[in-house]
Scaffold this motif. Sequence first.
Motif, PDB file in Angstrom:
ATOM      1  N   ALA A  98       3.600  -0.434 -47.328  1.00  0.00           N
ATOM      2  CA  ALA A  98       4.847  -0.937 -47.369  1.00  0.00           C
ATOM      3  C   ALA A  98       5.392  -1.774 -46.295  1.00  0.00           C
ATOM      4  O   ALA A  98       5.277  -1.123 -45.243  1.00  0.00           O
ATOM      5  N   LYS A  99       5.665  -2.934 -46.332  1.00  0.00           N
ATOM      6  CA  LYS A  99       6.119  -3.784 -45.083  1.00  0.00           C
ATOM      7  C   LYS A  99       7.473  -4.357 -45.529  1.00  0.00           C
ATOM      8  O   LYS A  99       7.750  -4.664 -46.600  1.00  0.00           O
ATOM      9  N   LYS A 100       8.267  -4.453 -44.358  1.00  0.00           N
ATOM     10  CA  LYS A 100       9.500  -5.470 -44.501  1.00  0.00           C
ATOM     11  C   LYS A 100       9.723  -6.091 -43.101  1.00  0.00           C
ATOM     12  O   LYS A 100       9.381  -5.580 -42.138  1.00  0.00           O
ATOM     13  N   ARG A 101      10.553  -7.069 -43.302  1.00  0.00           N
ATOM     14  CA  ARG A 101      10.986  -7.696 -42.051  1.00  0.00           C
ATOM     15  C   ARG A 101      12.534  -8.239 -42.250  1.00  0.00           C
ATOM     16  O   ARG A 101      12.747  -9.133 -43.235  1.00  0.00           O
ATOM     17  N   ILE A 102      13.313  -7.300 -41.839  1.00  0.00           N
ATOM     18  CA  ILE A 102      14.984  -7.716 -41.979  1.00  0.00           C
ATOM     19  C   ILE A 102      15.580  -7.607 -40.658  1.00  0.00           C
ATOM     20  O   ILE A 102      15.420  -6.860 -39.828  1.00  0.00           O
ATOM     21  N   LEU A 103      16.038  -8.892 -40.335  1.00  0.00           N
ATOM     22  CA  LEU A 103      16.649  -9.154 -39.050  1.00  0.00           C
ATOM     23  C   LEU A 103      17.947  -7.852 -38.709  1.00  0.00           C
ATOM     24  O   LEU A 103      18.032  -7.760 -37.647  1.00  0.00           O
ATOM     25  N   ALA A 104      18.571  -7.629 -39.693  1.00  0.00           N
ATOM     26  CA  ALA A 104      19.613  -6.633 -39.233  1.00  0.00           C
ATOM     27  C   ALA A 104      19.063  -5.224 -38.975  1.00  0.00           C
ATOM     28  O   ALA A 104      19.568  -4.233 -38.404  1.00  0.00           O
ATOM     29  N   ASP A 105      17.654  -4.985 -39.236  1.00  0.00           N
ATOM     30  CA  ASP A 105      17.030  -3.774 -38.573  1.00  0.00           C
ATOM     31  C   ASP A 105      16.372  -4.059 -37.292  1.00  0.00           C
ATOM     32  O   ASP A 105      15.507  -3.188 -36.780  1.00  0.00           O
TER      33      ASP A 105
ATOM     34  N   ASP B 256       6.677  -8.299 -54.280  1.00  0.00           N
ATOM     35  CA  ASP B 256       7.283  -8.577 -53.094  1.00  0.00           C
ATOM     36  C   ASP B 256       8.578  -9.207 -53.522  1.00  0.00           C
ATOM     37  O   ASP B 256       8.874  -9.734 -54.689  1.00  0.00           O
ATOM     38  N   ARG B 257       9.557  -9.318 -52.323  1.00  0.00           N
ATOM     39  CA  ARG B 257      10.697  -9.704 -52.657  1.00  0.00           C
ATOM     40  C   ARG B 257      11.144 -10.662 -51.226  1.00  0.00           C
ATOM     41  O   ARG B 257      11.364 -10.131 -50.306  1.00  0.00           O
ATOM     42  N   PRO B 258      11.053 -12.178 -51.398  1.00  0.00           N
ATOM     43  CA  PRO B 258      11.817 -12.895 -50.257  1.00  0.00           C
ATOM     44  C   PRO B 258      13.136 -12.761 -50.147  1.00  0.00           C
ATOM     45  O   PRO B 258      13.756 -12.864 -51.129  1.00  0.00           O
ATOM     46  N   ILE B 259      13.666 -12.627 -48.796  1.00  0.00           N
ATOM     47  CA  ILE B 259      15.129 -12.189 -48.755  1.00  0.00           C
ATOM     48  C   ILE B 259      15.795 -13.589 -48.130  1.00  0.00           C
ATOM     49  O   ILE B 259      16.919 -14.172 -48.664  1.00  0.00           O
ATOM     50  N   ALA B 260      15.075 -14.099 -46.919  1.00  0.00           N
ATOM     51  CA  ALA B 260      15.927 -15.295 -46.547  1.00  0.00           C
ATOM     52  C   ALA B 260      14.574 -16.287 -45.826  1.00  0.00           C
ATOM     53  O   ALA B 260      13.675 -15.665 -45.253  1.00  0.00           O
ATOM     54  N   LEU B 261      15.041 -17.449 -45.574  1.00  0.00           N
ATOM     55  CA  LEU B 261      14.075 -18.232 -44.757  1.00  0.00           C
ATOM     56  C   LEU B 261      14.789 -18.225 -43.222  1.00  0.00           C
ATOM     57  O   LEU B 261      15.998 -18.267 -43.160  1.00  0.00           O
ATOM     58  N   LEU B 262      13.751 -17.997 -42.201  1.00  0.00           N
ATOM     59  CA  LEU B 262      14.090 -18.044 -41.013  1.00  0.00           C
ATOM     60  C   LEU B 262      13.656 -19.286 -40.104  1.00  0.00           C
ATOM     61  O   LEU B 262      12.517 -19.616 -40.187  1.00  0.00           O
ATOM     62  N   LYS B 263      14.612 -19.681 -39.218  1.00  0.00           N
ATOM     63  CA  LYS B 263      14.228 -21.020 -38.543  1.00  0.00           C
ATOM     64  C   LYS B 263      14.660 -20.800 -37.097  1.00  0.00           C
ATOM     65  O   LYS B 263      15.783 -20.248 -36.807  1.00  0.00           O
ATOM     66  N   ALA B 264      13.750 -21.098 -36.174  1.00  0.00           N
ATOM     67  CA  ALA B 264      14.112 -21.101 -34.728  1.00  0.00           C
ATOM     68  C   ALA B 264      13.488 -22.387 -33.966  1.00  0.00           C
ATOM     69  O   ALA B 264      12.708 -23.160 -34.744  1.00  0.00           O
ATOM     70  N   PRO B 265      13.875 -22.711 -32.878  1.00  0.00           N
ATOM     71  CA  PRO B 265      13.334 -24.177 -32.341  1.00  0.00           C
ATOM     72  C   PRO B 265      12.159 -24.091 -32.082  1.00  0.00           C
ATOM     73  O   PRO B 265      11.499 -25.414 -32.430  1.00  0.00           O
TER      74      PRO B 265
ATOM     75  N   TYR C 284      11.725 -10.378 -45.838  1.00  0.00           N
ATOM     76  CA  TYR C 284      11.139  -9.901 -47.087  1.00  0.00           C
ATOM     77  C   TYR C 284      10.901  -8.608 -47.078  1.00  0.00           C
ATOM     78  O   TYR C 284      11.105  -7.735 -45.941  1.00  0.00           O
ATOM     79  N   TYR C 285      10.628  -7.973 -48.170  1.00  0.00           N
ATOM     80  CA  TYR C 285      10.114  -6.513 -48.691  1.00  0.00           C
ATOM     81  C   TYR C 285       8.733  -6.867 -49.403  1.00  0.00           C
ATOM     82  O   TYR C 285       8.573  -7.761 -50.175  1.00  0.00           O
ATOM     83  N   SER C 286       7.774  -5.933 -48.932  1.00  0.00           N
ATOM     84  CA  SER C 286       6.521  -6.030 -49.803  1.00  0.00           C
ATOM     85  C   SER C 286       5.909  -4.749 -49.983  1.00  0.00           C
ATOM     86  O   SER C 286       5.723  -3.736 -48.685  1.00  0.00           O
TER      87      SER C 286
END
Length: 210
Positions: free
Chosen positions: A161-168, A85-94, A103-105
């Motif tokens: 394989a999983k990923k979560r990228i806001l740009a996508d 896996d590779r963490p990319i960024a921490l995401l925060k919302a209210p 992340y990628y995994s």
Amino acid sequence: MTDTTPSYLDSAMRRTDLAWTDWEAIEAFLKDELICRIAVHDMPYPYVTAQSFTFAGDAFLIHSSRFGKLAAAIRANPLVTIEIDRPIALLKAPKGQNTSLEYYSVIARCVVVLRDSTDEVRAHQYQALDKFRPEKDYSPIEDGAANQIVAYRCEIREMTAKKRILADGQYSPPGQPKAPYLRYPFQAGATLSGLAPEAFDPHRFGREGR
């Protein structure tokens, strides 16, 4: 999926929006990462350890001491699971539930072909070294060193394989409102592509001492 996608890549998962199916990107990720986690059968708990690895297209190449716990567990049961896996960024919302990560995994279920003869280990290690020392500036692996380790060719039977990228566009689960995330990228992690060019200089040692 493209024509080059291997048959072992399975895109079926509960969160279909997180399925990562771009094989070229997955392959590049696996070739660039340095550490995997390998889980083996053990009693009463599974045994998991971090290992360096080389991705060989249809298998992961790993090695360890032939006298340790990992070797004993794999000799007893060659079915293993590998995770990278590779963490990319921490995401925060209210809302608290919208604290998350980019992340990628990748998870692979494998059958291990174990190699422990001197010649097999040496050949395995030369193939694995192509990832870390493509400049081939090293002297031959000595018998004494090869006889201390056991080589594992972890042949892939199934991969997800999983990923979560806001740009996508992967903001929220389907059917839920788009969360107003703030994104805090992590510093670049340890990858082959992050090394300076001199790390692969084939002339660093010269001819002396070989």
